[in-house]
Scaffold this active site. Structure first.
Site, PDB file in Angstrom:
ATOM      1  N   CYS A  44      48.856  -8.896 -37.951  1.00 20.73           N
ATOM      2  CA  CYS A  44      47.558  -8.395 -37.476  1.00 20.73           C
ATOM      3  C   CYS A  44      47.183  -8.911 -36.087  1.00 20.73           C
ATOM      4  O   CYS A  44      46.695  -8.163 -35.236  1.00 20.73           O
ATOM      5  CB  CYS A  44      46.465  -8.764 -38.470  1.00 20.73           C
ATOM      6  SG  CYS A  44      46.503 -10.475 -39.035  1.00 20.73           S
ATOM      7  N   HIS A  97      39.753 -10.201 -35.706  1.00 24.12           N
ATOM      8  CA  HIS A  97      40.327 -11.346 -35.008  1.00 24.12           C
ATOM      9  C   HIS A  97      39.935 -11.293 -33.531  1.00 24.12           C
ATOM     10  O   HIS A  97      39.971 -10.232 -32.914  1.00 24.12           O
ATOM     11  CB  HIS A  97      41.854 -11.315 -35.097  1.00 24.12           C
ATOM     12  CG  HIS A  97      42.403 -11.539 -36.470  1.00 24.12           C
ATOM     13  ND1 HIS A  97      41.658 -12.006 -37.532  1.00 24.12           N
ATOM     14  CD2 HIS A  97      43.667 -11.362 -36.973  1.00 24.12           C
ATOM     15  CE1 HIS A  97      42.424 -12.109 -38.604  1.00 24.12           C
ATOM     16  NE2 HIS A  97      43.636 -11.716 -38.302  1.00 24.12           N
TER      17      HIS A  97
END
Lengths: 349, 349, 349, 349
Positions: free
Chosen positions: B148, B241
């Site tokens: 990710c 993130h």
């Protein structure tokens, strides 16, 4: 020995409150005056001040009437937590009137004759005071302590700089909410979020690091020749700044050598037995997921900086993680340690 | 057009649930099989699966009985969200049995004949499939999507690499809780805290970035000659993130040039009209405190990567901040986009 | 005076760790044995135990080898933080072997001959021990401390019950994460959320409150005739349970009368000079937004219960807010205070 | 059909922004004026307004110049999100000038001739408008929507009141940060904390509930004879208020009967096909740990109230948990639904 009477300037703000808390039971100092801006003047501290830090307001100051931040005050030393514009006026007025001023503000940090000091790192920079007094004609003087994040960075890299010659630093920070004062960051901005910007912080870190690691010779301060790139972020943590650091050196150490140097780091002997000085200023953690701000910020009342994850860096030489308690070592506690050093060196009349 | 029947392998875990949610209303695909480990086998999905993601479980799958993750299944394409050990066994079994496998696991990401793909970045790497089939004797094949965090980094630097030649990257991450799956991080570990360690993540980022930005020629993949230093942290954010990036280039651009290139970036035309593809894969924010994970993670259902604070770096050439939705673009959404590309290129039988 | 040797049963769990921390510097007790289930047996505590509470593991126990939780152990008193199923076997075995067992588990809390005690509230219930020993033929005995939330409620209403006759209680709780042990609540379940359910908690509060406020006469315990309705919730707070209480009385007091009674509340004199006993068990806050868990949980090392917002209730007589530190007064600290009382009363051989 | 031109008064605050967002794509209404206090007047909305809610500012309003909140404006209906002092002046001025005013403020909520309305609960209270106009000599009128927390409580108990006769309510709330507006609660006050006080909120809940469930007959409104005790708390949740409710009835239902009545609840047919009306205003959850604010606040864009844990109460008759989205159904969405009802009833000229 009678305690030294001290004043807190800007006593009603968050950093001012930390000064008050730390001074409440101090072996050398006794608060005799709490000063703040006009709105608070004349009111008992317990009414003028909305106490926002942990624990209750110390009993001894609750009924002390807040005074105007101007000399004369029945103190010999003044701790300043004033906002920068006020500090620009007030701090010189106190120095002019003969007081020792330990400032936690940025107002005079970058003046070439004003020491910017972390006792374990550059106690010798206090020698600038002599020139400051001479040049400005002040019987008193101003000493400053650095920005909270810079404090953590510089304490962690200082021993490495001494032994291996620091040349380059990348640092990305994850900074606590208390670093923004009170009321500070609205909860709606930071819950379940990161804010990748703190105004002026990156510039402060880059500049103050070079000043703190610089040399003072013949009354002149020179900046260290270190290139620093800082990225600063606010995260939902109450206290304790976390720094991801990569560092490049003239003589690159192995991680094991670096750990050994960090563990053995002590301030000068004149510092290590000051009341607020920890036995060792740094602690090295060996777990792979430490230091963490909540679990490591309170070591020795927040005066110790924690370092961990010391490992090789593919780009520079070493990577590591640093945690510093931003309101203790990084603010009020750091300025208090400066004051203790001044007393020890006979600089507080 | 009849929809293509698909299976979700590892359907009861967090990433599996994201696949199920994204596929519930997909214009091209229809879930015909939900597979998971023995403990779930034979039970209706609504009982086998503790639904932990936003919104309610789609009605169409509630009573679907969970099956064993093994061929044959009445599908032509299988999405894999299996744990790595299971993936090592199951994914080849499906490829061997003629299925197209779109995997979000790390099991085969680093095999030289298995494409690791972000459609807008390196769609051409799908050409590795031919050799994969030939070498392994599979009628089907495996295609993988990256970690990710890597996804966010690579999408943000790809256009700059094309125009200016990326050579060095320093990246510090602040990663969301959902990246650790469910139950994942205990609240007692992360509330009012940062954990400066995510097992294996730094190595993955450093390696996968070089693979994604590498070249495929004559059926051979070569890694890009880029040096990367990653520091990864877990922060108390639910999704999204955040990456602090510094980058060095062969032909350093100004921040203005970089912003222009980022804004103009589009994937190949074969990608931009896929059902899950955003019009533009990147959005550049101009506010000084953006992107932020909570405020920027959901742009176009989380398939857009946000970039901001593009500015000079004292050490390398440019600094910037990147936000990527880790479970959408960074996991299930990324693998789904790969599957759409495979269909468009006629690779799903 | 030589310290009394004690064992901690279930020493590796979260409550066990709190016992270890509190006992590390205790003036009367000294840890001589740390016991836990088979998986930990034979390993040094520092390896067997993943230390999850604040501060570092005390040096004195780091190398102590974890033993099986079974007599004989070189102790005279055993603190139990075992899971309920284990406690059902192990606690009677220790009582049978002559040990005093101070249990923080629910295994025997409701047995009619096992005292459920908060020293300031019902120290006299210890008289049940005599019958317990006689009936069961044990040279030792078991004493239990209540559920964490009940502890807060009962300490706050006890003085009002004495003076005004408590009859009805409505209580809604906002409970901390540490109340669920470790790993406990996944962060993905509780960040930016409330979970309005804690298994078994409402029943425990309703029952234990009646037991603690009940009478012991002629060796028989009777439940108090109080009707209680509890609603329990988990909130994103690390430590400290907050309770919203409405109470109805036989002789309804005014808020001012209630505050006076709460402020004057002291335990029996046999309790108030125990090492872990706070001078006053309750503190009444007068600010309109206190008590708060973060700001009030740590008063006197978490052994004081804070009460505030004492005001009229439109439905019953009084409303108030209560904060109790769930792992200190509400768990390990409460059981430790029980042990100190046993020593003072000569019940530890 | 041409859209009805509307104005938003107090457009730059948090609730004003929610109005702007909801109206951006509304099928019946079109924003033609954004009004706010002097400081914003004359500036484009994108500059005057610091957009703090999710998503980007709608393109259509970015360049609209903010005007003074005073008639005349080129609108027929005005949504008011003004602070109470401003609302006291401005809302009557608009009603006097012939506008329909849908207010989300508390300024006129308690005036006996001003309807306080939740469409599914007491649409018939709109009949007060006639008397309001007559008595005040206004061509226009004011209609108000209740406090956010009251909205959740009243929607959940209304169907039970109709069938079983509500008499007593205990309610303890856990309220979201967005309920305090922006900047609202400082993060240093609420992280890892609960604040057990929200100024004026308990009084509002107790009073508004009786008004909403009261009768209007012959142009007179009477309060319902229900006794309510509210305890309100702020918790670290971004959006969505959670309520723990105990209720006593004239004819107590079983939990099963209550659930059935809740599930079958529909507003009057004149309401259920309004653009912002959900099909069913209530959803009943059957899991033992639901509703939860993060997982249930967004059902049908936050216009549905979720109820769960319907069970017996030892003190009154039933306990249950309620979640309401405070800024959607509980504020801007509720006032918008009122406006739609006014249009449907022909009350907007």
């Amino acid at each position: 020995m009678a305690k030294i009477p001290v004043a807190v300037l800007g006593a009603t703000g968050a950093v001012g409150q930390h000064f008050v808390r730390l001074l409440a039971d101090h072996p050398w100092f006794e608060i005799v005056a709490l000063a703040a801006s006009d709105r608070s003047e004349g009111r008992p501290y317990k009414e003028a001040c909305s106490w926002v830090i942990a624990g209750d307001m110390p009993a001894a100051v609750r009924d002390m009437v807040v005074v105007r931040p101007a000399p004369p005050l029945p103190a010999r030393l003044a701790f300043s937590a004033l906002p920068v514009p006020a500090a620009r006026e007030v701090e010189p007025a106190f120095a002019q009137a003969g007081y020792a001023v330990c400032s936690n503000t940025a107002a005079f940090r970058y003046d070439p004759d004003v020491p910017l000091v972390i006792p374990e790192v550059n106690a010798d920079h206090l020698s600038l005071i002599e020139g400051q007094r001479a040049r400005r004609g002040w019987p008193g003087f101003i000493v400053t302590s650095p920005n909270c994040t810079t404090t953590g960075l510089v304490m962690a890299v200082k021993p490495l700089d001494v032994d291996f010659g620091l040349r380059k630093v990348f640092v990305a920070t994850m900074q606590a909410l208390s670093g923004a004062g009170y009321p500070g960051i609205p909860s709606l901005d930071i819950m379940d979020n990161v804010v990748p910007y703190i105004g002026g912080e990156e510039e402060k870190m880059e500049r103050e690091t070079r000043l703190l690691l610089g040399q003072v010779a013949s009354g002149q301060r020179s900046e260290a020749a270190i290139t620093i790139s800082a990225q600063t972020n606010r995260v939902p943590v109450l206290d304790g700044h976390t720094l991801c650091v990569s560092a490049g050196f003239e003589r690159p150490p192995s991680p094991e050598e670096a750990v050994q140097v960090l563990q053995q780091f002590r301030g000068p002997s004149s510092v290590s037995d000051l009341p607020s000085a920890p036995q060792a200023p740094l602690v090295v953690r060996h777990e792979n997921d430490r230091p963490q701000p909540r679990r490591d910020r309170d070591v020795q009342d927040g005066m110790v900086v924690s370092v961990g994850r010391v490992r090789k860096c593919p780009l520079l030489d070493l990577r590591m993680v640093v945690v510093v308690h931003n309101t203790r070592r990084g603010a009020a506690g750091g300025a208090l340690l400066n004051a203790e050093l001044l007393v020890k060196q006979g600089l507080v009349a």
